[in-house]
Design a protein around this motif. Sequence first.
Motif, mmCIF file in Angstrom:
data_model
loop_
_atom_site.group_PDB
_atom_site.id
_atom_site.type_symbol
_atom_site.label_atom_id
_atom_site.label_comp_id
_atom_site.label_asym_id
_atom_site.label_seq_id
_atom_site.Cartn_x
_atom_site.Cartn_y
_atom_site.Cartn_z
ATOM 1 N N ARG A 79 0.843 -1.209 0.000
ATOM 2 C CA ARG A 79 0.000 0.000 0.000
ATOM 3 C C ARG A 79 0.873 1.252 0.000
ATOM 4 N NH1 ARG A 79 -3.019 -3.501 3.469
ATOM 5 N NH2 ARG A 79 -2.169 -2.543 5.345
ATOM 6 N N GLU A 80 1.996 1.148 0.696
ATOM 7 C CA GLU A 80 2.911 2.291 0.760
ATOM 8 C C GLU A 80 3.558 2.554 -0.608
ATOM 9 O OE1 GLU A 80 6.946 2.902 3.114
ATOM 10 O OE2 GLU A 80 5.499 1.627 4.168
ATOM 11 N N LEU A 81 3.793 1.490 -1.371
ATOM 12 C CA LEU A 81 4.513 1.624 -2.642
ATOM 13 C C LEU A 81 3.567 1.757 -3.831
ATOM 14 C CD1 LEU A 81 7.459 -0.896 -2.144
ATOM 15 C CD2 LEU A 81 7.487 1.586 -1.980
ATOM 16 N N VAL A 82 2.354 2.162 -3.558
ATOM 17 C CA VAL A 82 1.345 2.152 -4.619
ATOM 18 C C VAL A 82 1.704 3.120 -5.768
ATOM 19 C CG1 VAL A 82 -0.376 3.881 -3.914
ATOM 20 C CG2 VAL A 82 -1.119 1.618 -4.683
ATOM 21 N N GLY A 83 2.535 4.109 -5.483
ATOM 22 C CA GLY A 83 2.902 5.058 -6.542
ATOM 23 C C GLY A 83 4.132 4.650 -7.337
ATOM 24 N N ALA A 84 4.748 3.528 -6.990
ATOM 25 C CA ALA A 84 5.994 3.128 -7.676
ATOM 26 C C ALA A 84 5.723 2.907 -9.162
ATOM 27 C CB ALA A 84 6.537 1.851 -7.053
ATOM 28 N N THR A 85 6.687 3.265 -9.986
ATOM 29 C CA THR A 85 6.497 3.060 -11.425
ATOM 30 C C THR A 85 7.345 1.900 -11.931
ATOM 31 O OG1 THR A 85 8.176 4.748 -11.760
ATOM 32 C CG2 THR A 85 5.867 5.447 -11.983
ATOM 33 N N SER A 86 8.279 1.466 -11.113
ATOM 34 C CA SER A 86 9.151 0.375 -11.522
ATOM 35 C C SER A 86 9.643 -0.347 -10.267
ATOM 36 C CB SER A 86 10.341 0.975 -12.282
ATOM 37 O OG SER A 86 11.232 -0.043 -12.647
ATOM 38 N N GLU A 107 17.085 6.906 -7.496
ATOM 39 C CA GLU A 107 16.652 7.290 -6.155
ATOM 40 C C GLU A 107 15.249 6.736 -5.850
ATOM 41 O OE1 GLU A 107 19.078 8.755 -4.559
ATOM 42 O OE2 GLU A 107 17.869 8.601 -2.728
ATOM 43 N N GLY A 108 15.137 5.928 -4.824
ATOM 44 C CA GLY A 108 13.823 5.471 -4.345
ATOM 45 C C GLY A 108 13.242 4.275 -5.081
ATOM 46 N N VAL A 109 13.932 3.754 -6.098
ATOM 47 C CA VAL A 109 13.368 2.592 -6.812
ATOM 48 C C VAL A 109 13.343 1.391 -5.857
ATOM 49 C CG1 VAL A 109 13.784 0.899 -8.658
ATOM 50 C CG2 VAL A 109 14.107 3.337 -9.096
ATOM 51 N N PRO A 110 12.156 0.782 -5.675
ATOM 52 C CA PRO A 110 12.120 -0.383 -4.780
ATOM 53 C C PRO A 110 12.839 -1.573 -5.401
ATOM 54 C CG PRO A 110 9.902 0.506 -5.215
ATOM 55 C CD PRO A 110 10.831 1.136 -6.205
ATOM 56 N N VAL A 111 13.746 -2.172 -4.657
ATOM 57 C CA VAL A 111 14.473 -3.364 -5.131
ATOM 58 C C VAL A 111 14.322 -4.472 -4.087
ATOM 59 C CG1 VAL A 111 16.687 -4.321 -5.873
ATOM 60 C CG2 VAL A 111 16.148 -1.927 -6.377
ATOM 61 N N PHE A 112 13.618 -5.523 -4.475
ATOM 62 C CA PHE A 112 13.518 -6.710 -3.608
ATOM 63 C C PHE A 112 14.758 -7.557 -3.826
ATOM 64 C CE2 PHE A 112 9.100 -5.512 -3.709
ATOM 65 C CZ PHE A 112 8.536 -6.032 -2.559
ATOM 66 N N VAL A 167 23.167 -1.695 -4.848
ATOM 67 C CA VAL A 167 21.954 -0.980 -5.274
ATOM 68 C C VAL A 167 21.591 0.120 -4.279
ATOM 69 C CG1 VAL A 167 20.979 -2.779 -6.738
ATOM 70 C CG2 VAL A 167 20.412 -2.763 -4.320
ATOM 71 N N ARG A 168 21.882 -0.145 -3.023
ATOM 72 C CA ARG A 168 21.529 0.863 -2.012
ATOM 73 C C ARG A 168 22.396 2.111 -2.206
ATOM 74 N NH1 ARG A 168 21.539 1.566 3.883
ATOM 75 N NH2 ARG A 168 19.398 2.014 4.495
ATOM 76 N N ALA A 169 23.649 1.878 -2.547
ATOM 77 C CA ALA A 169 24.557 3.015 -2.761
ATOM 78 C C ALA A 169 24.073 3.891 -3.912
ATOM 79 C CB ALA A 169 25.950 2.486 -3.065
ATOM 80 N N ARG A 170 23.243 3.334 -4.783
ATOM 81 C CA ARG A 170 22.738 4.115 -5.932
ATOM 82 C C ARG A 170 21.316 4.612 -5.703
ATOM 83 N NH1 ARG A 170 26.689 0.839 -6.968
ATOM 84 N NH2 ARG A 170 28.223 1.460 -8.513
ATOM 85 N N GLY A 171 20.881 4.563 -4.449
ATOM 86 C CA GLY A 171 19.611 5.203 -4.094
ATOM 87 C C GLY A 171 18.426 4.269 -3.987
ATOM 88 N N ASP A 207 16.279 -1.425 3.868
ATOM 89 C CA ASP A 207 15.286 -0.437 4.291
ATOM 90 C C ASP A 207 14.073 -1.144 4.881
ATOM 91 O OD1 ASP A 207 16.634 1.956 3.467
ATOM 92 O OD2 ASP A 207 16.376 1.214 1.420
ATOM 93 N N GLU A 208 13.814 -2.329 4.381
ATOM 94 C CA GLU A 208 12.712 -3.152 4.906
ATOM 95 C C GLU A 208 13.217 -4.581 4.939
ATOM 96 O OE1 GLU A 208 8.590 -3.469 6.037
ATOM 97 O OE2 GLU A 208 9.347 -1.668 5.051
ATOM 98 N N LEU A 209 12.943 -5.270 6.031
ATOM 99 C CA LEU A 209 13.400 -6.667 6.138
ATOM 100 C C LEU A 209 12.212 -7.604 6.233
ATOM 101 C CD1 LEU A 209 16.424 -6.772 8.532
ATOM 102 C CD2 LEU A 209 16.081 -8.242 6.557
#
Length: 615
Positions: free
Chosen positions: A463-470, A516-521, A543-547, A566-568
């Motif tokens: 629900r928090e990531l509902v605006g993600a585009t990628s 910046e901010g791209v969610p990466v599982f 990947v974290r070093a690149r945002g 950022d999330e575990l």
Amino acid sequence: MCGIVGYVGQQEAVGVVVEGLRRLEYRGYDSAGVALASAGGLHVAKRAGKLANLDKVLAEQPPAPTTTGIGHTRWATHGAPNDVNAHPHTDCHGRIAVIHNGIIENFAELRDTLERAGHEMDSETDTEVVAHLLEEVLPACDDDLGEALRTVCRLLRGAFTLVVVDAQDPDTVVAARRSSPLVVGRGDGENFVASDVSAFIAHTRDAVELGQDQVVVVTRDHVVITDFHGQPAEGTPYQVDWDASAAEKGGYDWFMLKEIDEQPQAVADTLLGRLSPNGTLQLDEMRLSDDDLRDVNKVIIVSCGTSFYSGLVAKYAIEHWTRLPCEVELASEFRYRDPVLDRSTLVVAITQSGETMDTLMATRYARAQRAKVLAICNTNGSTIPRESDAVIYTHAGPEVAVASTKCFLAQIVACYLLGLYLAQVRGTKYGDEIATILDQLHGIPAAVQIMLDGAEQVRALARELVGATSVLFLGRHVGYPVALEGALKLKELAYLHAEGFAAGELKHGPIALVDEGVPVFVVAPPRAREVLHDKVVSNIQEVRARGARTIVLAEDGDESVVPYADELIWLPRVPTLLQPLVATVPLQLFACELAAALGHDVDQPRNLAKSVTVE
Ligand code: M6R
């Protein structure tokens, strides 16, 4: 996963039972049947195919009026979906009728004993033995059907819901459960039993869920519950507040969510009945001889979509356990590349539906090249298993949602059973090593349940990531196909750009997508695979070093990932090869929740069909 209903009351039973079956048809639709009990005897009607075929038979040969009956809609496990294998099944004299959901693991031994005692069986099902066992024990139980069923249940191994009627006691329905669902509906001057409440909520909302290893004797005015030894027992009473369509989904908003929750059962059922009395692995739908399997020098898995990814997971285990080379190929590409096949090639077609045209054409091509073809399939009697030399069925029950979930897990389990069987036959693993892996597999339903119990964390994240585009997914080794599956789920349900990558490939190009901010599982392997694990921890840092916003799936207690996540999402501790069975679950939940939050139809995403029957 079949649908079961039983009724005793004041209404015309055939109407109540058939209407109940209509509501349960989502649980299985290979065949349907009813048995109606009256003083005049049993009236049994059954037909292969959808309920409409049974309707026709009942219209042509209407049963005598009666107020007691049972009905079944089948999802075939043992025996093809035809008229003979349809339930109900009866004893030698047509006195007792039985319907069943589940798998009776020791049916072959029981059948053998019964046949030697003179019983004649008509069908290939595991169920029919129960009717004949009841016939055997009823005299010693003073013709008390409840006592007879308790006696029989004590002889059975496996998972079962059984519902039985006796022509000589036509005002009683008796039912039993072990590891399969059974719920009683209590009405006014009428009572019901069913695999779920959707069968009877048009009549009553007063339900009692039966506990494990319980038997219920139901008459018009009484519901009496005991354990398998006749001791008084209690179920769990509750009021049903769902409407009829929610009830079909067990109260879930989507079939997909229900099917995600059914995964512990799907895994457990797929493992059922695979051990012979001497403890060795047996695959009873395996029509290839041990010599055929010893002759195999290469395995090629062909499949599509999610089934392709289960094959990618299986490759690691099959090669590791058997030392046979194993290729995994998209079915749609397979026959266009002139693959090298001969009699010693084992082609494994993985398919939930058994009807996917790309996979079917690949198997036909393989057979034409004289390769041996083994299907791993969830749909008994479908085209691909019919046209294959052997089949291992996944026992996940019908998957209604277009997005495959429980079948993915069940396919991995079936592939692992195949890998272990090959290892057993070819002597590449000792019996105790195989037994250890089987024990670990038997622990998976509980591990999956832990993931399901933690669903809210993932749903909140979605629900928090509902605006993600990628959204990107990374994994190594068996975590790589998990990443691919996570991305596919998100694409097909949320219509979002999502990509799964082998974590090591990142530096060869895909890392440019990280912003910046791209969610990466990231699926982190268990720490026991130290080299693999440490490499993935480095990838998380990259990947974290690149945002990137990193969402890390890691083994419980793996502190090494904590600084970079950022999330575990904690995963129960399981061996590396089994980790996909737990790591996939949060990715399914994430996609489902995100799609729902976006207002999409989760069960029927745009442009897609459950079974793709065109090339
Ligand atoms: O019935 P099959 O397993 O052969 O189907 C293969 C794919 O069409 C299927 O897995 C598809 O990718 C699913 N919609 C994925 O969720």
